[in-house]
Design a protein around this motif. Structure first.
Motif, short mmCIF file in Angstrom:
data_model
loop_
_atom_site.label_atom_id
_atom_site.label_comp_id
_atom_site.label_asym_id
_atom_site.label_seq_id
_atom_site.Cartn_x
_atom_site.Cartn_y
_atom_site.Cartn_z
N THR A 1 -8.83 0.84 1.20
CA THR A 1 -8.53 2.38 1.05
C THR A 1 -7.62 2.39 -0.16
O THR A 1 -7.34 0.98 -0.94
CB THR A 1 -7.67 2.76 2.21
N PHE A 2 -7.30 3.39 -0.89
CA PHE A 2 -6.56 3.60 -1.82
C PHE A 2 -6.97 3.08 -3.24
O PHE A 2 -6.13 2.99 -3.95
CB PHE A 2 -4.92 3.17 -1.66
N ASN A 3 -8.43 2.63 -3.55
CA ASN A 3 -8.70 2.45 -4.55
C ASN A 3 -8.52 3.43 -5.44
O ASN A 3 -8.65 4.49 -5.17
CB ASN A 3 -9.96 1.67 -4.45
N ALA A 4 -8.30 2.99 -6.96
CA ALA A 4 -7.98 4.07 -7.76
C ALA A 4 -9.42 4.92 -8.13
O ALA A 4 -9.58 5.77 -8.74
CB ALA A 4 -7.57 3.61 -9.31
N ASP A 5 -10.70 4.13 -8.10
CA ASP A 5 -11.82 4.63 -8.17
C ASP A 5 -12.44 5.01 -6.94
O ASP A 5 -12.20 4.73 -5.93
CB ASP A 5 -12.83 3.40 -8.70
N ASP A 6 -13.25 5.91 -7.06
CA ASP A 6 -14.07 6.51 -5.98
C ASP A 6 -14.76 5.57 -5.09
O ASP A 6 -15.81 5.06 -5.25
CB ASP A 6 -14.83 7.76 -6.35
N GLN B 1 5.91 0.99 -2.69
CA GLN B 1 6.16 -0.58 -2.05
C GLN B 1 4.58 -1.13 -1.69
O GLN B 1 4.41 -2.46 -1.27
CB GLN B 1 6.93 -0.47 -1.13
N LEU B 2 3.72 -0.11 -1.42
CA LEU B 2 2.49 -0.71 -0.98
C LEU B 2 1.19 -0.70 -1.79
O LEU B 2 0.36 -1.58 -1.25
CB LEU B 2 2.05 0.19 0.47
N ILE B 3 1.28 0.11 -2.56
CA ILE B 3 0.05 0.14 -3.59
C ILE B 3 0.31 0.25 -4.85
O ILE B 3 1.45 0.56 -5.13
CB ILE B 3 -0.94 1.55 -2.89
N THR B 4 -0.65 0.12 -5.93
CA THR B 4 -0.33 0.11 -7.37
C THR B 4 0.07 1.41 -7.95
O THR B 4 0.00 2.52 -7.17
CB THR B 4 -1.06 -0.67 -8.05
N ALA B 5 0.86 1.41 -9.02
CA ALA B 5 1.31 2.71 -9.69
C ALA B 5 0.03 3.57 -10.06
O ALA B 5 -0.09 4.62 -9.81
CB ALA B 5 2.05 2.46 -10.94
N ALA B 6 -1.04 2.76 -10.28
CA ALA B 6 -2.19 3.39 -10.61
C ALA B 6 -2.94 4.17 -9.50
O ALA B 6 -3.55 5.26 -9.44
CB ALA B 6 -3.16 2.57 -11.39
N GLU B 7 -2.83 3.42 -8.45
CA GLU B 7 -3.38 3.92 -7.05
C GLU B 7 -2.56 4.94 -6.54
O GLU B 7 -3.39 6.00 -5.71
CB GLU B 7 -3.46 2.61 -5.89
N LEU B 8 -1.40 5.01 -6.62
CA LEU B 8 -0.47 6.04 -6.24
C LEU B 8 -0.86 7.19 -6.97
O LEU B 8 -0.78 8.45 -6.45
CB LEU B 8 0.96 5.71 -6.37
N GLU B 9 -1.04 7.27 -8.36
CA GLU B 9 -1.30 8.46 -9.30
C GLU B 9 -2.58 8.77 -8.83
O GLU B 9 -2.87 10.41 -8.51
CB GLU B 9 -1.52 8.08 -10.53
N ALA B 10 -3.64 7.91 -8.46
CA ALA B 10 -5.19 8.43 -8.11
C ALA B 10 -4.89 9.29 -6.53
O ALA B 10 -5.62 9.91 -6.33
CB ALA B 10 -5.89 7.24 -7.85
N LEU B 11 -3.97 8.65 -5.74
CA LEU B 11 -3.76 9.27 -4.37
C LEU B 11 -3.38 10.65 -4.78
O LEU B 11 -3.96 11.75 -3.92
CB LEU B 11 -2.70 8.55 -3.73
N ARG B 12 -2.26 10.96 -5.53
CA ARG B 12 -1.96 12.23 -5.83
C ARG B 12 -3.09 13.15 -6.39
O ARG B 12 -3.10 14.43 -6.07
CB ARG B 12 -0.81 12.19 -6.92
N GLY B 13 -3.70 12.48 -7.53
CA GLY B 13 -5.09 13.34 -7.79
C GLY B 13 -6.17 13.71 -6.75
O GLY B 13 -6.71 14.78 -6.67
#
Length: 279
Positions: free
Chosen positions: A195-200, A241-253
């Motif tokens: 889960t939480f990959n920055a790509d679809d 603390q659990l996923i990368t910064a890029a993944e967190l931004e993708a989550l917000r997106g």
């Protein structure tokens, strides 16, 4: 492997359960067969309370080329944190801790419903070209002998919430075997390591609502979740603390995209939409 024990009758609060899972002593009962990564069936005991749990040590994870950062255990915990924030509680209490074979993920074991309960089916294969009343079509499946059948899932509000959660966490592996009915009419989803990959990467059996308007409840929950994921908020800090910064931004997106579009996502066409094997 010994049969899982029934959860004792005394109810524990979420805080008490998380403390038990985090601080309790883990005793391994056996290994769950058929899993691609190590899954151990355990008892966790703390201050006179004990529960059965699933223990997934990081040392037992198989490397994945498209998930090179972090661990599957961290993603499992991240999925729980998001589920908890929605208030839907669709993922069993899950923590990151040390235990047998090092660090790993500890998750409350979910007992199935009582055999005497009349539990409705969630997934089915039907011979018709259209789903019947109370069902949503996923697609046609090869059932052998040159025959196909229509794969359907129940038009169930619990599944619909789970479909929204999967879209938020970008679940790449929502199989039928990851749906756990529980006593009291509850439904849980498990196995959230991819889960939480920055790509679809969304792959699921719950495409029945694709393109349909999100419910008012879902939009309200997503709006609250967007606020909790803002920079500096406790949930955002925990997710970092659990996923990368890029993944967190993708989550917000993804949350913002669901709110802006107001509909359940459709398959992207860039990634197989159905996990394999589907169960």
């Amino acid at each position: 492997m010994p049969a899982p024990e029934r959860i004792p009758s005394r109810s524990l609060t979420d805080t008490e359960l998380l403390t038990l899972l985090t601080e309790g002593t883990l005793t391994v009962l056996g290994q769950v067969g058929g899993a691609s990564n190590a899954v151990l069936h355990c008892i966790v005991a703390y201050e006179g309370e004990e529960r059965t749990c699933a223990w997934k040590p990081v040392a037992g994870e198989q490397p994945l080329w498209d998930f090179p950062d972090g661990t599957l255990a961290q993603r499992e915990v991240a999925a729980y944190e998001i589920s908890r924030a929605t208030g839907w509680d669709l993922v069993p209490p899950t923590v990151l801790r040390d235990g047998p074979y090092g660090q790993g993920m500890c998750q409350l074991w979910i007992d199935g419903p009582d055999p005497a309960d009349d539990v409705p089916e969630l997934l089915a294969l039907v011979e018709d070209d259209e789903p019947g009343e109370g069902w949503k079509a996923v697609g046609f499946a090869d059932v052998g002998g040159g025959r196909t059948a229509l794969l359907v899932h129940a038009d169930d509000p619990r599944l619909r919430r789970l479909a929204v959660l999967d879209a938020v966490i970008n679940n790449g592996d929502r199989k039928g075997g990851h749906l756990l009915p529980a006593p009291g009419g509850l439904l849980y989803g498990i196995d959230h390591g991819v889960t939480f990959n920055a790509d679809d990467k969304l792959r699921t059996l719950l495409w029945g609502w694709a393109g349909e308007l999100l419910t008012e409840e879902a939009l309200r929950v997503l709006g609250l979740l967007a606020g909790e994921l803002a920079v500096g908020e406790p949930l955002a800090t925990r997710m970092a603390q659990l996923i990368t910064a890029a993944e967190l931004e993708a989550l917000r997106g993804r949350v913002a995209g669901l709110l802006d579009g107001g509909v359940h996502p459709k398959p992207s066409g860039q990634w197989p939409p159905i996990p394999w094997p589907p169960v």
